[in-house]
Design a protein around this motif. Structure first.
Motif, PDB file in Angstrom:
ATOM      1  N   ASP A 272       0.860  -1.191   0.000  1.00 36.68           N
ATOM      2  CA  ASP A 272       0.000   0.000   0.000  1.00 36.68           C
ATOM      3  C   ASP A 272       0.894   1.239   0.000  1.00 36.68           C
ATOM      4  O   ASP A 272       2.122   1.136  -0.110  1.00 36.68           O
ATOM      5  CB  ASP A 272      -0.990  -0.003   1.171  1.00 36.68           C
ATOM      6  N   GLU A 273       0.290   2.416   0.173  1.00 40.82           N
ATOM      7  CA  GLU A 273       1.052   3.660   0.042  1.00 40.82           C
ATOM      8  C   GLU A 273       2.093   3.860   1.135  1.00 40.82           C
ATOM      9  O   GLU A 273       3.012   4.675   0.986  1.00 40.82           O
ATOM     10  CB  GLU A 273       0.109   4.863   0.020  1.00 40.82           C
ATOM     11  N   THR A 274       2.001   3.109   2.242  1.00 38.17           N
ATOM     12  CA  THR A 274       3.002   3.244   3.308  1.00 38.17           C
ATOM     13  C   THR A 274       4.380   2.785   2.855  1.00 38.17           C
ATOM     14  O   THR A 274       5.383   3.079   3.509  1.00 38.17           O
ATOM     15  CB  THR A 274       2.577   2.445   4.552  1.00 38.17           C
ATOM     16  N   LEU A 275       4.422   2.065   1.730  1.00 36.31           N
ATOM     17  CA  LEU A 275       5.718   1.616   1.198  1.00 36.31           C
ATOM     18  C   LEU A 275       6.549   2.798   0.707  1.00 36.31           C
ATOM     19  O   LEU A 275       7.774   2.703   0.622  1.00 36.31           O
ATOM     20  CB  LEU A 275       5.472   0.625   0.049  1.00 36.31           C
ATOM     21  N   PHE A 276       5.890   3.923   0.441  1.00 34.05           N
ATOM     22  CA  PHE A 276       6.576   5.049  -0.220  1.00 34.05           C
ATOM     23  C   PHE A 276       6.748   6.243   0.718  1.00 34.05           C
ATOM     24  O   PHE A 276       6.599   7.391   0.314  1.00 34.05           O
ATOM     25  CB  PHE A 276       5.785   5.471  -1.465  1.00 34.05           C
ATOM     26  N   THR A 277       7.053   5.980   1.956  1.00 40.07           N
ATOM     27  CA  THR A 277       7.198   7.060   2.950  1.00 40.07           C
ATOM     28  C   THR A 277       8.351   8.002   2.610  1.00 40.07           C
ATOM     29  O   THR A 277       8.371   9.149   3.059  1.00 40.07           O
ATOM     30  CB  THR A 277       7.437   6.472   4.354  1.00 40.07           C
ATOM     31  N   ASP A 278       9.297   7.525   1.807  1.00 38.14           N
ATOM     32  CA  ASP A 278      10.462   8.340   1.443  1.00 38.14           C
ATOM     33  C   ASP A 278      10.246   9.130   0.152  1.00 38.14           C
ATOM     34  O   ASP A 278      11.159   9.795  -0.322  1.00 38.14           O
ATOM     35  CB  ASP A 278      11.688   7.415   1.298  1.00 38.14           C
ATOM     36  N   ILE A 279       9.030   9.049  -0.412  1.00 46.07           N
ATOM     37  CA  ILE A 279       8.714   9.718  -1.676  1.00 46.07           C
ATOM     38  C   ILE A 279       7.712  10.844  -1.416  1.00 46.07           C
ATOM     39  O   ILE A 279       6.711  10.648  -0.718  1.00 46.07           O
ATOM     40  CB  ILE A 279       8.115   8.723  -2.694  1.00 46.07           C
ATOM     41  N   ASP A 280       7.974  12.009  -1.988  1.00 53.04           N
ATOM     42  CA  ASP A 280       7.075  13.161  -1.818  1.00 53.04           C
ATOM     43  C   ASP A 280       5.987  13.102  -2.887  1.00 53.04           C
ATOM     44  O   ASP A 280       6.120  13.664  -3.964  1.00 53.04           O
ATOM     45  CB  ASP A 280       7.869  14.470  -1.928  1.00 53.04           C
ATOM     46  N   PHE A 281       4.888  12.407  -2.583  1.00 51.45           N
ATOM     47  CA  PHE A 281       3.805  12.298  -3.552  1.00 51.45           C
ATOM     48  C   PHE A 281       2.555  13.016  -3.029  1.00 51.45           C
ATOM     49  O   PHE A 281       2.304  13.077  -1.823  1.00 51.45           O
ATOM     50  CB  PHE A 281       3.480  10.832  -3.893  1.00 51.45           C
ATOM     51  N   SER A 282       1.780  13.576  -3.953  1.00 54.30           N
ATOM     52  CA  SER A 282       0.585  14.320  -3.584  1.00 54.30           C
ATOM     53  C   SER A 282      -0.695  13.569  -3.906  1.00 54.30           C
ATOM     54  O   SER A 282      -1.776  13.972  -3.492  1.00 54.30           O
ATOM     55  CB  SER A 282       0.565  15.682  -4.306  1.00 54.30           C
ATOM     56  N   ARG A 283      -0.572  12.483  -4.648  1.00 47.75           N
ATOM     57  CA  ARG A 283      -1.760  11.726  -5.056  1.00 47.75           C
ATOM     58  C   ARG A 283      -1.359  10.270  -5.237  1.00 47.75           C
ATOM     59  O   ARG A 283      -0.350   9.970  -5.875  1.00 47.75           O
ATOM     60  CB  ARG A 283      -2.292  12.305  -6.368  1.00 47.75           C
ATOM     61  N   PHE A 284      -2.142   9.374  -4.661  1.00 48.23           N
ATOM     62  CA  PHE A 284      -1.832   7.937  -4.762  1.00 48.23           C
ATOM     63  C   PHE A 284      -3.118   7.185  -5.077  1.00 48.23           C
ATOM     64  O   PHE A 284      -4.124   7.326  -4.368  1.00 48.23           O
ATOM     65  CB  PHE A 284      -1.244   7.423  -3.452  1.00 48.23           C
ATOM     66  N   ARG A 285      -3.088   6.402  -6.140  1.00 48.94           N
ATOM     67  CA  ARG A 285      -4.225   5.556  -6.487  1.00 48.94           C
ATOM     68  C   ARG A 285      -3.718   4.183  -6.907  1.00 48.94           C
ATOM     69  O   ARG A 285      -2.779   4.082  -7.693  1.00 48.94           O
ATOM     70  CB  ARG A 285      -5.059   6.182  -7.601  1.00 48.94           C
ATOM     71  N   LYS A 286      -4.407   3.158  -6.401  1.00 51.02           N
ATOM     72  CA  LYS A 286      -3.999   1.794  -6.706  1.00 51.02           C
ATOM     73  C   LYS A 286      -5.145   1.064  -7.391  1.00 51.02           C
ATOM     74  O   LYS A 286      -6.290   1.111  -6.941  1.00 51.02           O
ATOM     75  CB  LYS A 286      -3.615   1.066  -5.417  1.00 51.02           C
ATOM     76  N   ASN A 287      -4.808   0.403  -8.503  1.00 50.58           N
ATOM     77  CA  ASN A 287      -5.782  -0.384  -9.247  1.00 50.58           C
ATOM     78  C   ASN A 287      -5.182  -1.757  -9.487  1.00 50.58           C
ATOM     79  O   ASN A 287      -4.320  -1.936 -10.352  1.00 50.58           O
ATOM     80  CB  ASN A 287      -6.125   0.310 -10.558  1.00 50.58           C
ATOM     81  N   GLY A 288      -5.622  -2.720  -8.695  1.00 52.78           N
ATOM     82  CA  GLY A 288      -5.002  -4.039  -8.743  1.00 52.78           C
ATOM     83  C   GLY A 288      -3.607  -3.967  -8.156  1.00 52.78           C
ATOM     84  O   GLY A 288      -3.403  -3.481  -7.050  1.00 52.78           O
ATOM     85  N   SER A 289      -2.622  -4.410  -8.922  1.00 54.43           N
ATOM     86  CA  SER A 289      -1.236  -4.376  -8.427  1.00 54.43           C
ATOM     87  C   SER A 289      -0.490  -3.129  -8.892  1.00 54.43           C
ATOM     88  O   SER A 289       0.654  -2.891  -8.484  1.00 54.43           O
ATOM     89  CB  SER A 289      -0.481  -5.618  -8.910  1.00 54.43           C
ATOM     90  N   VAL A 290      -1.131  -2.315  -9.752  1.00 53.19           N
ATOM     91  CA  VAL A 290      -0.480  -1.130 -10.322  1.00 53.19           C
ATOM     92  C   VAL A 290      -0.959   0.133  -9.599  1.00 53.19           C
ATOM     93  O   VAL A 290      -2.164   0.354  -9.437  1.00 53.19           O
ATOM     94  CB  VAL A 290      -0.763  -0.994 -11.831  1.00 53.19           C
ATOM     95  N   SER A 291      -0.019   0.956  -9.179  1.00 49.33           N
ATOM     96  CA  SER A 291      -0.330   2.218  -8.505  1.00 49.33           C
ATOM     97  C   SER A 291       0.162   3.392  -9.344  1.00 49.33           C
ATOM     98  O   SER A 291       1.154   3.285 -10.070  1.00 49.33           O
ATOM     99  CB  SER A 291       0.329   2.278  -7.129  1.00 49.33           C
ATOM    100  N   THR A 292      -0.550   4.499  -9.199  1.00 47.88           N
ATOM    101  CA  THR A 292      -0.164   5.741  -9.869  1.00 47.88           C
ATOM    102  C   THR A 292       0.028   6.811  -8.814  1.00 47.88           C
ATOM    103  O   THR A 292      -0.839   7.012  -7.954  1.00 47.88           O
ATOM    104  CB  THR A 292      -1.244   6.195 -10.874  1.00 47.88           C
TER     105      THR A 292
END
Length: 300
Positions: A230-250
């Motif tokens: 889930d999005e907690t994997l990317f704590t070191d990335i400065d992202f403003s929007r996270f969406r996951k569809n199946g195994s692919v995230s944007t």
């Protein structure tokens, strides 16, 4: 140069423009976009001296605009709601403009009228919507002012005419070091003409930046992993929007592109694509962050 400081205008308790401070340099094309009712038209009416601000100040070439004829003679303005003298032709409007604008070029007006394939002597009232806007643009460009303001300039123009108008505006900016401010709901129309872009929302200035910086300061990342995440994997990335569809995230990411890719590759993804954002996507994501999102309506 145009300078506004804490510019504010209200109508019957509604704040149309709210504490806008900005500096617009000479010799640039400055685009303004925003949600409906964001305050774009009111802002133009303030800096042209049509409205008097309730608070704050407007300076053009270090002088106030309101009730200042010498500064207003440096400004040509094509509003969203066009106005012509009753029964007037382009020729009659040209004669009228000559009394207001010291550098009005009658020969250029005639030339542009022919180039746009309009009638110089026929009543403008008989023109179509697009032709009326063309007439207003011709008159504004013939004034040869230092500052040109266009509100929803491309509305009602076909693609050929839009490109012609863009070329003429850019020509004046480059050859005469003029300044143009253009408002539009179409980011695609502004993307290839503007040097700077401002985003307004609810009367306030949300962001202001060079076109190139807006397009490169953020980027889209598509990423996938073979295991659950889930999005907690990317704590070191400065992202403003996270969406996951199946195994692919944007994700919409801010920061250094190469550094971000390096960090993400260390997570060993099975898919990693980094894509540039269009101005339309930048606008959409910024507005979503402000709560301007209607996806729930489509999902209802």
């Amino acid at each position: 140069m145009i300078t506004t400081n804490e510019l504010t205008k209200t109508f019957d308790g509604f704040t149309a423009v709210n504490n806008i401070s900005c500096n617009i340099q000479k010799g640039c094309v400055y685009g303004m976009v925003g949600s409906n009712g964001a305050g774009k038209s009111t802002f133009l009416r303030l800096i042209t001296g049509v409205y008097k601000p309730d608070k704050g100040s407007i300076l053009i070439d270090d002088e106030p605009v309101f009730e200042n004829p010498s500064i207003k003679s440096k400004i040509s303005y094509v509003p969203d709601e066009l106005f012509f003298l009753q029964g007037s032709s382009i020729k009659r409007m040209s004669d009228f403009y000559k009394n207001v604008y010291p550098r009005f070029d009658s020969e250029r007006c005639k030339y542009l009228t022919e180039a746009f394939k309009l009638s110089y002597d026929k009543s403008i009232a008989t023109f179509s919507k697009g032709m009326k806007r063309q007439a207003a643009i011709i008159l504004a460009l013939s004034c040869k002012t230092d500052y040109m303001f266009f509100d929803e300039t491309f509305d009602g123009l076909d693609p050929v005419m839009r490109n012609l108008v863009k070329g003429l505006i850019c020509q004046d900016v480059m050859e005469r070091n003029a300044t143009a401010i253009i408002t539009s709901h179409s980011l695609r129309e502004l993307e290839d003409i503007c040097d700077q872009l401002a985003l307004l929302h609810k009367g306030g200035l949300v962001l202001e930046n060079d076109i190139q910086n807006l397009k490169t300061a953020q980027f889209k990342v598509q990423i996938a992993f073979s295991n659950e995440y889930d999005e907690t994997l990317f704590t070191d990335i400065d992202f403003s929007r996270f969406r996951k569809n199946g195994s692919v995230s944007t994700m919409i990411v801010k920061g250094d592109r190469d550094e971000t890719v390096s960090k993400l590759n260390k997570l060993k993804p099975v898919l990693l694509d980094v894509l540039p954002l269009t101005l339309e996507e930048v606008f959409t994501y910024e507005m979503e962050a402000l709560g301007y999102n209607f996806e729930n309506v489509l999902e209802a």
